[in-house]
Write a protein that holds these residues in place. Structure first.
Motif, PDB file in Angstrom:
ATOM      1  N   PHE A  96     -50.435 -19.341 -31.734  1.00  0.00           N
ATOM      2  CA  PHE A  96     -51.757 -18.901 -32.184  1.00  0.00           C
ATOM      3  C   PHE A  96     -52.703 -20.091 -32.326  1.00  0.00           C
ATOM      4  CE2 PHE A  96     -54.786 -17.835 -35.549  1.00  0.00           C
ATOM      5  CZ  PHE A  96     -55.327 -16.674 -35.034  1.00  0.00           C
ATOM      6  N   VAL A  97     -52.231 -21.182 -32.920  1.00  0.00           N
ATOM      7  CA  VAL A  97     -53.066 -22.372 -33.098  1.00  0.00           C
ATOM      8  C   VAL A  97     -53.448 -22.952 -31.735  1.00  0.00           C
ATOM      9  CG1 VAL A  97     -53.050 -24.766 -33.940  1.00  0.00           C
ATOM     10  CG2 VAL A  97     -52.231 -22.928 -35.403  1.00  0.00           C
ATOM     11  N   TYR A  98     -52.480 -23.042 -30.819  1.00  0.00           N
ATOM     12  CA  TYR A  98     -52.753 -23.581 -29.488  1.00  0.00           C
ATOM     13  C   TYR A  98     -53.722 -22.679 -28.718  1.00  0.00           C
ATOM     14  CZ  TYR A  98     -52.001 -26.050 -25.131  1.00  0.00           C
ATOM     15  OH  TYR A  98     -52.201 -26.786 -23.993  1.00  0.00           O
ATOM     16  N   GLY A  99     -53.689 -21.389 -29.011  1.00  0.00           N
ATOM     17  CA  GLY A  99     -54.562 -20.445 -28.320  1.00  0.00           C
ATOM     18  C   GLY A  99     -56.033 -20.793 -28.436  1.00  0.00           C
ATOM     19  N   GLY A 100     -56.454 -21.329 -29.577  1.00  0.00           N
ATOM     20  CA  GLY A 100     -57.856 -21.722 -29.727  1.00  0.00           C
ATOM     21  C   GLY A 100     -58.228 -22.851 -28.782  1.00  0.00           C
ATOM     22  N   LEU A 101     -57.354 -23.820 -28.649  1.00  0.00           N
ATOM     23  CA  LEU A 101     -57.578 -24.931 -27.731  1.00  0.00           C
ATOM     24  C   LEU A 101     -57.555 -24.444 -26.287  1.00  0.00           C
ATOM     25  CD1 LEU A 101     -57.911 -28.000 -27.426  1.00  0.00           C
ATOM     26  CD2 LEU A 101     -55.416 -28.188 -27.505  1.00  0.00           C
ATOM     27  N   TYR A 102     -56.628 -23.572 -25.980  1.00  0.00           N
ATOM     28  CA  TYR A 102     -56.482 -22.994 -24.653  1.00  0.00           C
ATOM     29  C   TYR A 102     -57.751 -22.234 -24.248  1.00  0.00           C
ATOM     30  CZ  TYR A 102     -54.034 -20.434 -20.910  1.00  0.00           C
ATOM     31  OH  TYR A 102     -53.635 -19.908 -19.713  1.00  0.00           O
ATOM     32  N   CYS A 103     -58.279 -21.444 -25.167  1.00  0.00           N
ATOM     33  CA  CYS A 103     -59.519 -20.695 -24.893  1.00  0.00           C
ATOM     34  C   CYS A 103     -60.709 -21.631 -24.706  1.00  0.00           C
ATOM     35  CB  CYS A 103     -59.795 -19.707 -26.018  1.00  0.00           C
ATOM     36  SG  CYS A 103     -58.668 -18.312 -26.039  1.00  0.00           S
ATOM     37  N   THR A 104     -60.717 -22.743 -25.424  1.00  0.00           N
ATOM     38  CA  THR A 104     -61.797 -23.710 -25.278  1.00  0.00           C
ATOM     39  C   THR A 104     -61.805 -24.289 -23.869  1.00  0.00           C
ATOM     40  OG1 THR A 104     -61.710 -24.273 -27.616  1.00  0.00           O
ATOM     41  CG2 THR A 104     -62.725 -25.885 -26.169  1.00  0.00           C
ATOM     42  N   ALA A 105     -60.638 -24.663 -23.363  1.00  0.00           N
ATOM     43  CA  ALA A 105     -60.547 -25.245 -22.027  1.00  0.00           C
ATOM     44  C   ALA A 105     -60.920 -24.248 -20.938  1.00  0.00           C
ATOM     45  CB  ALA A 105     -59.138 -25.780 -21.779  1.00  0.00           C
ATOM     46  N   ARG A 106     -60.700 -22.977 -21.187  1.00  0.00           N
ATOM     47  CA  ARG A 106     -61.010 -21.933 -20.207  1.00  0.00           C
ATOM     48  C   ARG A 106     -62.393 -21.308 -20.419  1.00  0.00           C
ATOM     49  NH1 ARG A 106     -56.928 -18.380 -17.853  1.00  0.00           N
ATOM     50  NH2 ARG A 106     -55.306 -19.760 -17.097  1.00  0.00           N
ATOM     51  N   ASP A 107     -63.107 -21.774 -21.421  1.00  0.00           N
ATOM     52  CA  ASP A 107     -64.414 -21.228 -21.776  1.00  0.00           C
ATOM     53  C   ASP A 107     -64.330 -19.723 -22.025  1.00  0.00           C
ATOM     54  OD1 ASP A 107     -67.129 -21.424 -22.408  1.00  0.00           O
ATOM     55  OD2 ASP A 107     -67.732 -20.858 -20.383  1.00  0.00           O
ATOM     56  N   SER A 108     -63.292 -19.323 -22.750  1.00  0.00           N
ATOM     57  CA  SER A 108     -63.141 -17.912 -23.080  1.00  0.00           C
ATOM     58  C   SER A 108     -63.157 -17.708 -24.587  1.00  0.00           C
ATOM     59  CB  SER A 108     -61.847 -17.359 -22.477  1.00  0.00           C
ATOM     60  OG  SER A 108     -60.734 -18.093 -22.907  1.00  0.00           O
ATOM     61  N   HIS A 109     -63.717 -18.698 -25.299  1.00  0.00           N
ATOM     62  CA  HIS A 109     -63.828 -18.565 -26.748  1.00  0.00           C
ATOM     63  C   HIS A 109     -64.946 -17.586 -27.085  1.00  0.00           C
ATOM     64  CE1 HIS A 109     -67.283 -21.384 -26.702  1.00  0.00           C
ATOM     65  NE2 HIS A 109     -66.597 -21.961 -25.744  1.00  0.00           N
ATOM     66  N   ILE A 110     -64.943 -17.112 -28.294  1.00  0.00           N
ATOM     67  CA  ILE A 110     -65.921 -16.111 -28.722  1.00  0.00           C
ATOM     68  C   ILE A 110     -67.272 -16.783 -28.958  1.00  0.00           C
ATOM     69  CG2 ILE A 110     -66.512 -14.466 -30.542  1.00  0.00           C
ATOM     70  CD1 ILE A 110     -63.501 -14.130 -30.989  1.00  0.00           C
TER      71      ILE A 110
ATOM     72  N   PRO B 159     -43.561 -25.904 -42.485  1.00  0.00           N
ATOM     73  CA  PRO B 159     -44.938 -26.009 -42.990  1.00  0.00           C
ATOM     74  C   PRO B 159     -45.587 -27.355 -42.649  1.00  0.00           C
ATOM     75  CG  PRO B 159     -43.555 -25.011 -44.655  1.00  0.00           C
ATOM     76  CD  PRO B 159     -42.644 -25.493 -43.560  1.00  0.00           C
ATOM     77  N   ALA B 160     -44.849 -28.428 -42.787  1.00  0.00           N
ATOM     78  CA  ALA B 160     -45.396 -29.754 -42.459  1.00  0.00           C
ATOM     79  C   ALA B 160     -45.636 -29.882 -40.962  1.00  0.00           C
ATOM     80  CB  ALA B 160     -44.448 -30.848 -42.938  1.00  0.00           C
ATOM     81  N   TYR B 161     -44.692 -29.400 -40.150  1.00  0.00           N
ATOM     82  CA  TYR B 161     -44.861 -29.483 -38.694  1.00  0.00           C
ATOM     83  C   TYR B 161     -46.079 -28.682 -38.239  1.00  0.00           C
ATOM     84  CZ  TYR B 161     -40.012 -31.171 -38.663  1.00  0.00           C
ATOM     85  OH  TYR B 161     -38.854 -31.857 -38.874  1.00  0.00           O
ATOM     86  N   LEU B 162     -46.261 -27.512 -38.827  1.00  0.00           N
ATOM     87  CA  LEU B 162     -47.394 -26.671 -38.445  1.00  0.00           C
ATOM     88  C   LEU B 162     -48.718 -27.333 -38.827  1.00  0.00           C
ATOM     89  CD1 LEU B 162     -48.333 -24.031 -37.197  1.00  0.00           C
ATOM     90  CD2 LEU B 162     -48.088 -22.962 -39.433  1.00  0.00           C
ATOM     91  N   LYS B 163     -48.768 -27.943 -39.988  1.00  0.00           N
ATOM     92  CA  LYS B 163     -50.003 -28.621 -40.410  1.00  0.00           C
ATOM     93  C   LYS B 163     -50.289 -29.835 -39.529  1.00  0.00           C
ATOM     94  CE  LYS B 163     -49.592 -26.848 -45.061  1.00  0.00           C
ATOM     95  NZ  LYS B 163     -49.199 -27.095 -46.441  1.00  0.00           N
ATOM     96  N   LEU B 164     -49.256 -30.571 -39.152  1.00  0.00           N
ATOM     97  CA  LEU B 164     -49.438 -31.701 -38.227  1.00  0.00           C
ATOM     98  C   LEU B 164     -49.928 -31.208 -36.871  1.00  0.00           C
ATOM     99  CD1 LEU B 164     -46.280 -33.776 -39.143  1.00  0.00           C
ATOM    100  CD2 LEU B 164     -48.628 -34.634 -39.187  1.00  0.00           C
ATOM    101  N   PHE B 165     -49.350 -30.109 -36.403  1.00  0.00           N
ATOM    102  CA  PHE B 165     -49.762 -29.541 -35.119  1.00  0.00           C
ATOM    103  C   PHE B 165     -51.213 -29.064 -35.175  1.00  0.00           C
ATOM    104  CE2 PHE B 165     -49.869 -26.006 -32.013  1.00  0.00           C
ATOM    105  CZ  PHE B 165     -49.627 -26.749 -30.870  1.00  0.00           C
ATOM    106  N   LEU B 166     -51.586 -28.429 -36.270  1.00  0.00           N
ATOM    107  CA  LEU B 166     -52.969 -27.976 -36.443  1.00  0.00           C
ATOM    108  C   LEU B 166     -53.931 -29.162 -36.387  1.00  0.00           C
ATOM    109  CD1 LEU B 166     -55.023 -25.719 -37.117  1.00  0.00           C
ATOM    110  CD2 LEU B 166     -54.529 -26.155 -39.526  1.00  0.00           C
ATOM    111  N   LEU B 167     -53.596 -30.247 -37.052  1.00  0.00           N
ATOM    112  CA  LEU B 167     -54.430 -31.447 -37.014  1.00  0.00           C
ATOM    113  C   LEU B 167     -54.568 -31.976 -35.591  1.00  0.00           C
ATOM    114  CD1 LEU B 167     -55.989 -33.772 -38.377  1.00  0.00           C
ATOM    115  CD2 LEU B 167     -53.772 -34.891 -38.740  1.00  0.00           C
ATOM    116  N   ALA B 168     -53.461 -32.053 -34.865  1.00  0.00           N
ATOM    117  CA  ALA B 168     -53.498 -32.540 -33.483  1.00  0.00           C
ATOM    118  C   ALA B 168     -54.349 -31.635 -32.594  1.00  0.00           C
ATOM    119  CB  ALA B 168     -52.080 -32.650 -32.927  1.00  0.00           C
ATOM    120  N   VAL B 169     -54.186 -30.334 -32.737  1.00  0.00           N
ATOM    121  CA  VAL B 169     -54.951 -29.386 -31.921  1.00  0.00           C
ATOM    122  C   VAL B 169     -56.441 -29.474 -32.236  1.00  0.00           C
ATOM    123  CG1 VAL B 169     -55.394 -26.916 -31.571  1.00  0.00           C
ATOM    124  CG2 VAL B 169     -53.073 -27.812 -31.393  1.00  0.00           C
ATOM    125  N   LEU B 170     -56.783 -29.556 -33.509  1.00  0.00           N
ATOM    126  CA  LEU B 170     -58.204 -29.654 -33.873  1.00  0.00           C
ATOM    127  C   LEU B 170     -58.811 -30.969 -33.379  1.00  0.00           C
ATOM    128  CD1 LEU B 170     -58.096 -28.052 -37.403  1.00  0.00           C
ATOM    129  CD2 LEU B 170     -59.349 -27.186 -35.409  1.00  0.00           C
TER     130      LEU B 170
END
Length: 194
Positions: free
Chosen positions: A78-92, A157-168
């Motif tokens: 789900f977190v990666y999906g936002g980045l994926y949509c950004t690259a494809r210009d399919s964000h809302i 929880p820590a891995y997910l927060k680290l991943f969120l930071l990297a994706v953002l």
């Protein structure tokens, strides 16, 4: 003439659905290719849940790791999906004005939207860092990953927060690349029309 324009528009729409947009650059292409990893993660989560159902209800031997693992796999997808949509210009986006704009106005909107999204992503990355700092450091400053507190107690929880930071962080960079490339294309089109 109108048929030619309609065919070009249809071809452009077909091309958009098949990967990262050209303005996303190399980072966008890498993000688009990385999407398969997270799609496989969703399938893996489904297989883990099927296994858990069989183990629990057929063999009466449930696991203590299946639910947390599937939640983690779905969360990172789900977190990666936002980045994926950004690259494809399919964000809302609110298209009320965007769809009626053409030419320079639309190009200006593309740059402005990308810059606003870049700023928002940067602020969210800063907020994610605040979460990460609490998830990976104890109050005394020593390193310790936050865990779930369950019987299995993974550090998800820590891995997910680290991943969120990297994706953002990557999303902030991706929006900057988009803004630059949209601005370049606008300048190039003005130069061609002169």
């Amino acid at each position: 003439m109108a048929d030619d324009k309609a065919e070009r528009t249809e071809a452009a729409l077909d091309a958009r659905g098949s990967g990262a947009i050209p303005a996303a650059g190399m980072l966008g292409r890498l993000i688009d290719r990385g999407g398969i990893v997270f799609a496989v993660g969703i399938v893996l989560a489904m297989l883990i849940l099927i296994q858990e159902v069989i183990l629990r209800y057929v063999f009466n031997a449930p696991t203590n790791w299946a639910h947390e693992t599937t939640i983690f796999l779905c969360a990172v997808a789900f977190v990666y999906g936002g980045l994926y949509c950004t690259a494809r210009d399919s964000h809302i986006r609110v298209v009320l004005f965007y769809d009626i704009a053409h030419g320079r106005i639309r190009q200006t909107l593309d740059v402005a939207i990308s810059l606003v999204c870049m700023a928002a992503s940067g602020f969210f990355a800063w907020a994610a860092w605040q979460l990460v700092a609490r998830a990976i450091f104890r109050p005394d400053g020593s390193f310790r990953l936050e865990t779930s507190g369950s019987a299995w107690d993974p550090a998800f929880p820590a891995y997910l927060k680290l991943f969120l930071l990297a994706v953002l962080g990557m999303m902030t960079l991706q929006f900057l690349i988009l803004a630059i490339n949209y601005a370049r294309s606008s300048v190039m089109r003005r130069g061609d029309s002169a």
